[in-house]
Design a protein around this motif. Structure first.
Motif, mmCIF file in Angstrom:
data_model
loop_
_atom_site.group_PDB
_atom_site.id
_atom_site.type_symbol
_atom_site.label_atom_id
_atom_site.label_comp_id
_atom_site.label_asym_id
_atom_site.label_seq_id
_atom_site.Cartn_x
_atom_site.Cartn_y
_atom_site.Cartn_z
ATOM 1 N N LEU A 39 0.830 -1.209 0.000
ATOM 2 C CA LEU A 39 0.000 0.000 0.000
ATOM 3 C C LEU A 39 0.863 1.256 0.000
ATOM 4 N N VAL A 40 1.946 1.259 0.764
ATOM 5 C CA VAL A 40 2.847 2.417 0.788
ATOM 6 C C VAL A 40 3.482 2.614 -0.590
ATOM 7 N N PHE A 41 3.833 1.523 -1.247
ATOM 8 C CA PHE A 41 4.410 1.617 -2.594
ATOM 9 C C PHE A 41 3.447 2.311 -3.553
ATOM 10 N N PHE A 42 2.187 1.894 -3.543
ATOM 11 C CA PHE A 42 1.210 2.521 -4.435
ATOM 12 C C PHE A 42 0.927 3.965 -4.017
ATOM 13 N N ALA A 43 0.978 4.239 -2.716
ATOM 14 C CA ALA A 43 0.770 5.615 -2.267
ATOM 15 C C ALA A 43 1.885 6.527 -2.773
ATOM 16 N N VAL A 44 3.113 6.034 -2.744
ATOM 17 C CA VAL A 44 4.237 6.818 -3.270
ATOM 18 C C VAL A 44 4.070 7.046 -4.765
ATOM 19 N N ILE A 45 3.660 5.997 -5.492
ATOM 20 C CA ILE A 45 3.427 6.133 -6.927
ATOM 21 C C ILE A 45 2.327 7.156 -7.203
ATOM 22 N N ALA A 46 1.285 7.146 -6.361
ATOM 23 C CA ALA A 46 0.197 8.108 -6.551
ATOM 24 C C ALA A 46 0.680 9.545 -6.406
ATOM 25 N N VAL A 47 1.657 9.764 -5.518
ATOM 26 C CA VAL A 47 2.161 11.120 -5.292
ATOM 27 C C VAL A 47 3.110 11.554 -6.401
ATOM 28 N N ILE A 48 4.056 10.687 -6.744
ATOM 29 C CA ILE A 48 5.103 11.083 -7.688
ATOM 30 C C ILE A 48 4.875 10.549 -9.099
ATOM 31 N N GLY A 49 3.790 9.793 -9.304
ATOM 32 C CA GLY A 49 3.556 9.179 -10.604
ATOM 33 C C GLY A 49 3.552 10.141 -11.774
ATOM 34 N N PRO A 50 2.782 11.239 -11.711
ATOM 35 C CA PRO A 50 2.796 12.172 -12.859
ATOM 36 C C PRO A 50 4.160 12.799 -13.125
ATOM 37 N N TRP A 51 5.033 12.854 -12.122
ATOM 38 C CA TRP A 51 6.349 13.457 -12.300
ATOM 39 C C TRP A 51 7.349 12.484 -12.908
ATOM 40 N N ILE A 52 7.207 11.200 -12.587
ATOM 41 C CA ILE A 52 8.178 10.220 -13.087
ATOM 42 C C ILE A 52 7.689 9.506 -14.338
ATOM 43 N N ALA A 53 6.484 9.805 -14.797
ATOM 44 C CA ALA A 53 5.990 9.172 -16.028
ATOM 45 C C ALA A 53 6.887 9.559 -17.201
ATOM 46 N N PRO A 54 7.375 8.579 -17.968
ATOM 47 C CA PRO A 54 8.312 8.909 -19.058
ATOM 48 C C PRO A 54 7.676 9.686 -20.202
ATOM 49 N N TYR A 55 6.350 9.566 -20.383
ATOM 50 C CA TYR A 55 5.668 10.255 -21.477
ATOM 51 C C TYR A 55 4.359 10.841 -20.950
ATOM 52 N N ASP A 56 3.804 11.723 -21.734
ATOM 53 C CA ASP A 56 2.446 12.194 -21.476
ATOM 54 C C ASP A 56 1.487 11.065 -21.850
#
Length: 332
Positions: A39-56
């Motif tokens: 759950l913590v892993f997905f929570a971190v992805i939810a926070v930083i996901g748009p920033w680390i996404a390689p493409y739009d």
């Protein structure tokens, strides 16, 4: 000489370190640790996901329906969109809906369920009728009806509707638990000392309902997440907002399975399964922590007994003291 109740109380007071360890036992369970970690892993992805996404996730390219590669780790869609970017960006919407709905529904269930069980009388009857009314209101059809009248069905609207249609079951459970606690000795003692009703509820009753409230919250989050994904998959939610259900919607609409593009829908399905598994493991951990019959202590054969109240305790020190006293009386 027998061990008196006062001596037992003194022994209870001397076990503060052990009691502290027992409170941390919930965080030492394997199921709980694995569930919280995912759950913590997905929570971190939810926070930083748009920033680390390689493409739009909306950007199209000439790499049409490409399998996973170094340039596109999860492959591409029929229009050349990067699947990994869609998964990363869509994680936030899934968790926002799940936890917002879970928080609102839990607050409503606690307010209505505990108040009905503790106050009794006319207040109990009115709040119980309110719970029964909301208990039969179906959440998904109501959201579909609202979506047909609202042009922008955003995450917060979906979370609000899910919360207002999923609190009733938790309220009934809390009402039943409160009815069993309202006549306990410590509650009667608080009444005798002149404590106000709301102070008794918040400081005497609610602490004994913490595990039940936590379990209901986790169950509501699971239901809200699955409802959000289902609505997106069938096209009821706003398909312009990315989440895992939107990825599955576009994969199904473009016949990804028939084209053999497994990478289009498998990552989203695995994310849904992992997140659901993490919440289920946390729920199992709460159940084991509350129910001593399900709880085992690693490396120890000592059984955990229940007090007359709600909190389970281990009586190893007390039993040893009682046996020693009994042996002295036998020898004398």
């Amino acid at each position: 000489m027998a061990v008196t109740a006062a001596e037992v109380a003194v022994l209870d007071a001397t076990e503060t370190p052990a009691a502290g360890k027992r409170r941390l036992r919930f965080l030492r369970g394997r199921k709980t640790v694995v569930g919280i970690g995912i759950l913590v892993f997905f929570a971190v992805i939810a926070v930083i996901g748009p920033w680390i996404a390689p493409y739009d996730p909306d950007t199209m390219s000439n790499a049409l329906l490409q399998p996973p590669s170094g340039a596109h780790w999860f492959g591409t869609t029929q229009t050349g969109q990067d699947v990994l970017s869609q998964i990363l960006v869509g994680t936030r919407g899934v968790l926002v809906v799940g936890f917002v709905a879970g928080i609102f529904a839990t607050i409503l269930s606690v307010l209505i369920g505990v108040s009905a069980g503790f106050l009794g009388g006319t207040a109990d009857e009115l709040l119980s009728v309110l719970s029964n009314v909301f208990l039969v209101i179906p959440g998904l059809p109501l959201i579909i009806i609202i979506a047909s009248f609202v042009s922008d069905t955003g995450d917060l609207l979906i979370a609000t509707v899910i919360a207002f249609t999923s609190w009733a079951w938790g309220a009934r459970v809390l009402r039943a638990q409160t009815l069993s606690l309202r006549r306990r000795d410590y509650v009667e003692a608080a009444r005798a000392t002149g404590e106000s009703t709301w102070r008794i509820i918040f400081f005497e009753v609610l602490p004994n309902l913490t595990a039940v409230i936590a379990s209901g919250f986790v169950g509501t989050v699971i239901f809200a997440i699955l409802s959000e994904i289902t609505l997106a998959f069938i096209g009821v939610a706003d398909i312009s907002n990315w989440n895992w259900g939107t990825v599955l919607f576009w994969a199904q609409s473009n016949q990804a399975l028939a084209q053999g593009a497994w990478w289009w829908f498998v990552p989203a399905g695995l994310c849904i399964a992992l997140l659901g598994m993490s919440l289920a493991l946390i729920n199992f951990g709460i159940d084991e922590f509350v129910n001593p019959r399900l709880r085992t202590e690693t490396g120890a054969s000592r059984k955990v007994r229940m007090r007359v109240g709600f909190t389970p305790v281990a009586r190893g020190t007390h039993d040893a003291a009682a046996r020693g006293t009994h042996d002295k009386e036998t020898r004398s």
